[in-house]
Every structure is written in C-alpha cells, then in structure tokens.
Design a protein around this motif. Structure first.
Motif, PDB file in Angstrom:
ATOM      1  N   UNK A  17      -0.318  -3.712  13.707  1.00 62.18           N
ATOM      2  CA  UNK A  17       0.211  -4.281  12.245  1.00 62.18           C
ATOM      3  C   UNK A  17      -0.186  -5.709  12.395  1.00 62.18           C
ATOM      4  N   UNK A  18      -0.233  -6.596  13.533  1.00 59.89           N
ATOM      5  CA  UNK A  18      -0.760  -7.997  13.392  1.00 59.89           C
ATOM      6  C   UNK A  18      -2.022  -8.096  13.039  1.00 59.89           C
ATOM      7  N   UNK A  19      -2.955  -6.916  13.074  1.00 59.08           N
ATOM      8  CA  UNK A  19      -4.007  -7.045  12.376  1.00 59.08           C
ATOM      9  C   UNK A  19      -4.041  -6.541  10.992  1.00 59.08           C
ATOM     10  N   UNK A  20      -3.203  -6.482  10.191  1.00 60.16           N
ATOM     11  CA  UNK A  20      -2.876  -6.187   8.724  1.00 60.16           C
ATOM     12  C   UNK A  20      -3.084  -4.577   8.668  1.00 60.16           C
ATOM     13  N   UNK A  21      -2.987  -3.795   9.608  1.00 61.35           N
ATOM     14  CA  UNK A  21      -2.856  -2.315   9.325  1.00 61.35           C
ATOM     15  C   UNK A  21      -1.576  -1.817   8.895  1.00 61.35           C
ATOM     16  N   UNK A  22      -1.635  -0.626   8.234  1.00 65.15           N
ATOM     17  CA  UNK A  22      -0.306   0.031   7.982  1.00 65.15           C
ATOM     18  C   UNK A  22      -0.017   1.042   8.836  1.00 65.15           C
ATOM     19  N   UNK A  23       0.972   1.031   9.691  1.00 64.93           N
ATOM     20  CA  UNK A  23       1.246   1.669  10.781  1.00 64.93           C
ATOM     21  C   UNK A  23       2.517   2.608  10.459  1.00 64.93           C
ATOM     22  N   UNK A  24       2.751   3.679  10.726  1.00 69.63           N
ATOM     23  CA  UNK A  24       3.982   4.415  10.841  1.00 69.63           C
ATOM     24  C   UNK A  24       4.193   4.655  12.224  1.00 69.63           C
ATOM     25  N   UNK A  25       5.288   4.437  12.569  1.00 69.62           N
ATOM     26  CA  UNK A  25       5.650   4.657  14.040  1.00 69.62           C
ATOM     27  C   UNK A  25       6.812   5.603  13.985  1.00 69.62           C
ATOM     28  N   UNK A  26       6.377   6.817  14.687  1.00 74.90           N
ATOM     29  CA  UNK A  26       7.312   7.765  14.277  1.00 74.90           C
ATOM     30  C   UNK A  26       8.749   7.797  15.107  1.00 74.90           C
ATOM     31  N   UNK A  27       9.852   7.825  14.544  1.00 79.44           N
ATOM     32  CA  UNK A  27      11.157   7.275  15.143  1.00 79.44           C
ATOM     33  C   UNK A  27      11.717   8.626  15.860  1.00 79.44           C
TER      34      UNK A  27
END
Ligand code: HAM
Length: 436
Positions: free
Chosen positions: A365-375
């Motif tokens: 995310x710090x590299x401007x990617x859109x990341x879904x972290x599965x909860x």
C-alpha cells in the motif's frame, strides 16, 4: 410498520458499482476542466429563495424548488442550480481577481420534477463558467470545454450536436419586427422553450393566445428556420442584420475551429432560465432513442447586478450526470464498472502467518497499490473461492512453507502464472502485478 427500502422519489442510492461509474465520470470532468485551467469552487447546499427569485424564472420558483422556512423564519431552498450561487460568490471577489475568471464545480442539485428518463429530482451537474472574457471569445472557449469533455469520453460528431441561438437575435425579431411588449415577449419565450415538446396544433393554439395574425406569420417563419443561412435571410428581410452582428461573428469564430463539425442553428433554443442575455445553446444527443439535451448554457451579462455590482459578462454551461450517463450508455461509451479496483488479494493460512502477511499488505500500500487483506485465515480452497467471488486477478498465498522461507506465492488467476517472491522484494512483486 416496516419502512420502505427505496430512496426518496427521484433520487438514487449509489451502490459501489454506480459510485465507481460516477467517480470515473467526475474524474473525466475534473481533468477536462483543469486542462483548460478552470479552477474548482463549491458553495452551500442551501441558499435564500430570493437568490433564485431574482433571475432564475417562474418555472423554477413555482414548480421546481424545494423550499422551507428555517427556524429563524428565513425562506430557504435546496440549490436547484449553481449559477446564482456562483454569481453571488463572484460578486464578492471580482474586483480583486485577474480576468477572465474560469471556475468549475460538480454540485448535486434538487428540483421537484416528475421523474422520467433523463429527469430526476436529484442530479449532479458539471458547471463551467467564465467571467470577464472579451466578447465571443469566452463563448467559443466554453463550447470547446464541453466538446473536449465529450471527446474525452470517446464521443464524436456522430454522437452529439450543439444547437445554438442568441437571445439578442430573438429579442430583435420579437420586439422590433413583431412589436411585442415585454410581457408578450416573455410569454412567447416560454412557448418557444416548450415548442419541441408539444404538437403543431398545441403550438398554434399557444401562439393564438399571444399573437395577432401578422405577428404569428413572422413567428412561424422564425420557428421554422433550419440553419444559419435561413436565419440571415430572415434577418435581412426584417432589416435586423445589425442586431445579429455579434452572434454571426461568434458563429464565424466557431467555423474557424473544431466546433464547426458540431454546431447547428436552432430557433427553439431559448433556455428556460431568465438570466441569459446573449448566446444560448444546448448539446443534444443524436441517438434516435435518446433525443434530449445533456448540457445547456449561455451568456449572462447582468447577473451581478442583483448584488448591486457593475455588469460583468458571464458565460457557462451545466451538464448533468443523469443525461450524460444515458448518452454514454446509448452509444456504448462506458464500461459497467462491475468490479472493484484492486491490485492484489493477500491471504494467509494460519494465525502464525498473520504478522508477515499484514506487513506485506502495508508495504505494498505504501507503493500506491490497492490491496485487500483477507480478514481471517484461509486455506487454499477458501482463498481461491474468495478471489473468484470478488474478481481479484492476483492472489497472494502465505502458508507455513512460504513463511519458513520468508516468501509469498503470487498467482495470476487470468494467466494461471504463479511465482514465489521474497517478502521484501517489493519491486519485483510490483513488476509482476503490473506486467499482466
Ligand atoms: P439547465 O438547462 O437547467 O441549466 O440544466 C443543465 C443540464 O442539467 C441539463 O441539460 C441536464 O443535463 C441537467 N439537468 C437539469 N435538470 C435535471 C434533472 N431534473 N434531472 C437530470 N438532469 C437535469 C442550468 O442549470 C444552468 N444553471 C446552467 C448554466 C451554468 N448556465 C450557465 N452556467
């Protein structure tokens, strides 16, 4: 009693798919306006009703406005249009700022309308306006902004046209050739504004209520004009060429630019709002199933006078999101935005891998990617099911063996490629996500 789940009549619930579409539309609006160096502004949702009473016209006040008395006994309205707010703001600062001033906004507006295709009670409207431009140059630029916007959506002259008229020309015909009083003239404007929506018989009847036979004869010649050539012929016949000089010079400028492919003369365009004083226009969809205006605007010279300021030439347009979406959909110019934007779904198999998986999400995310972290923990089968349901193209899998090697496996669901990366090898992970 259970409450209705439907939104208030004529308004929309924007679910994520609708909102994604709207955000795309707003992004194109913003980038286009800013490519012409228009600056953003905004104003309040509520204004005093008198602001609209001054020059917006009786239809807006009597039929469309949402108004109420506030606790301080003031008559207040939810904004039905942006131009009076803009004029009020410009009146505060116009002496100090460099001209021409170019401003844009995308407000939501409310009008009490009968909801139908292309008409709702709430819509968002791109407003672009220029104040203090030399005669006709602002008019040309404002049309260029509208055309650039529609082109940026992929549209061309087969999809839309700009219908032009000029209130000074119409006034000359009505007042000088037909000798109408101000009151008759005002009524006839309303007839013209409605003329495309009524039958020929209904139009005749409305004319007979206002005009004598000689006046009606001139009016019928006027309302049937088909192009700029026919207009100049009629003006010569009526000895009114002098009153059309500015308009014809404006048309000439349009002919010298890319606007020539889009403009047509249309005597029925006079616009329903009272403040217009010069060039007026509407952009019409050419699709046979969707023949309606998606944009309307014009020049207004006297709006600042309601604030006791000197006149300052203004020109602008409003382009609504409902009509724009109908336009883009009827020409196949917009995606359905069914899926959420995401670069990667990150999953882990056991609680023990939560920490490294979570850290990977933060690093990406710090590299401007859109990341879904599965909860929650997800074994392989479950992880793939989630990726499929949520339409993620890339899935990161972290299990016991990956954790032991300080690695992550990333799989491209489309190409079926899978690759292991060191957890700190962010650059190569990004290249893998972007290359496919
Ligand atoms: P307007 O013609 O009332 O002009 O609205 C401009 C556009 O807003 C219309 O062509 C249409 O696309 C959209 N629109 C208006 N009412 C509705 C509705 N009820 N539902 C959906 N869409 C709607 C004005 O508002 C002027 N203030 C524009 C302007 C800006 N003139 C100079 N500067």
């Amino acid at each position: 009693m259970a409450l209705s789940k439907s939104p208030y009549r004529g308004t929309r619930d924007l679910f994520p798919q609708d909102k994604r579409k709207q955000q795309y539309i707003f992004d194109v609006m913003r980038t286009t306006a800013e490519s012409f160096c228009f600056e953003p502004y905004d104003g309040p949702l509520l204004e005093e009703v008198d602001l609209y009473r001054a020059k917006s016209g009786t239809e807006l006040i009597n039929e469309q406005i949402y108004a109420f008395i506030d606790r301080g006994e003031r008559e207040v309205a939810i904004r039905p249009e942006m131009t009076p707010t803009l004029a009020r703001m410009v009146a505060q600062i116009h002496r100090e700022v460099a001209k021409p001033l170019r401003w844009y906004a995308i407000p939501n507006l409310m009008r009490y309308e009968k909801p139908q295709r292309g008409r709702l009670r709430e819509h968002w409207q791109l407003n672009c306006d220029i104040f203090g431009a030399p005669e006709n140059l602002g008019e040309v630029e404002i049309l260029q902004v509208a055309v650039a916007l529609l082109k940026n959506f992929g549209a061309n002259q087969n999809h839309f046209e700009i219908l032009l008229n000029d209130r000074r020309v119409v006034d000359a015909i009505f007042k000088m050739a037909m000798q109408l009083t101000d009151e008759q003239c005002y009524k006839l404007y309303k007839v013209v504004d409605r003329s495309k929506k009524v039958t020929a018989e209904a139009l005749e009847k409305m004319c007979d209520e206002i005009l004598n036979p000689q006046q009606k004869q001139i009016f019928l010649q006027y309302i049937q004009l088909k192009n700029f050539g026919e207009l100049t012929n009629l003006l010569s016949k009526l000895n009114l060429n002098d009153h059309a000089k500015s308009f014809l010079q404006f048309v000439e400028l349009c002919q010298q630019s890319e606007l020539k492919d889009f403009i047509t003369y249309d005597p029925t365009i006079v616009r329903g709002l009272d403040y217009y004083t010069g060039v007026v226009f509407e952009i019409f969809d050419k699709h046979p199933d969707n023949r309606r205006a998606l944009c309307g605007g014009g020049a207004y010279a006297n709006l600042l006078q309601i604030f006791n300021e000197e006149p300052l030439a203004g020109i602008g347009f409003g382009l609504g999101d409902v009509t724009l979406l109908d336009f883009l959909q009827s020409h196949g110019l917009i995606d359905n935005y069914a899926h959420q934007n995401s670069n990667l779904l990150i999953t882990y198999q056991d609680e023990a891998q939560w920490k490294i998986a979570n850290q990977l999400a933060q690093d990406l995310r710090a590299n401007e990617l859109q990341i879904e972290f599965h909860l929650g923990e997800a074994k392989l089968k479950k992880a793939f099911q989630i990726a499929e349901k949520k339409q993620h193209q890339f899935i990161a899998l972290i299990g016991e063996s990956e954790a032991a090697n300080g690695e992550v496996q990333i799989k491209n669901q489309k190409t079926r490629d899978a690759k292991n990366f060191k957890l700190n090898d962010i650059k190569n992970i990004i290249d893998f996500l972007k290359a496919n």
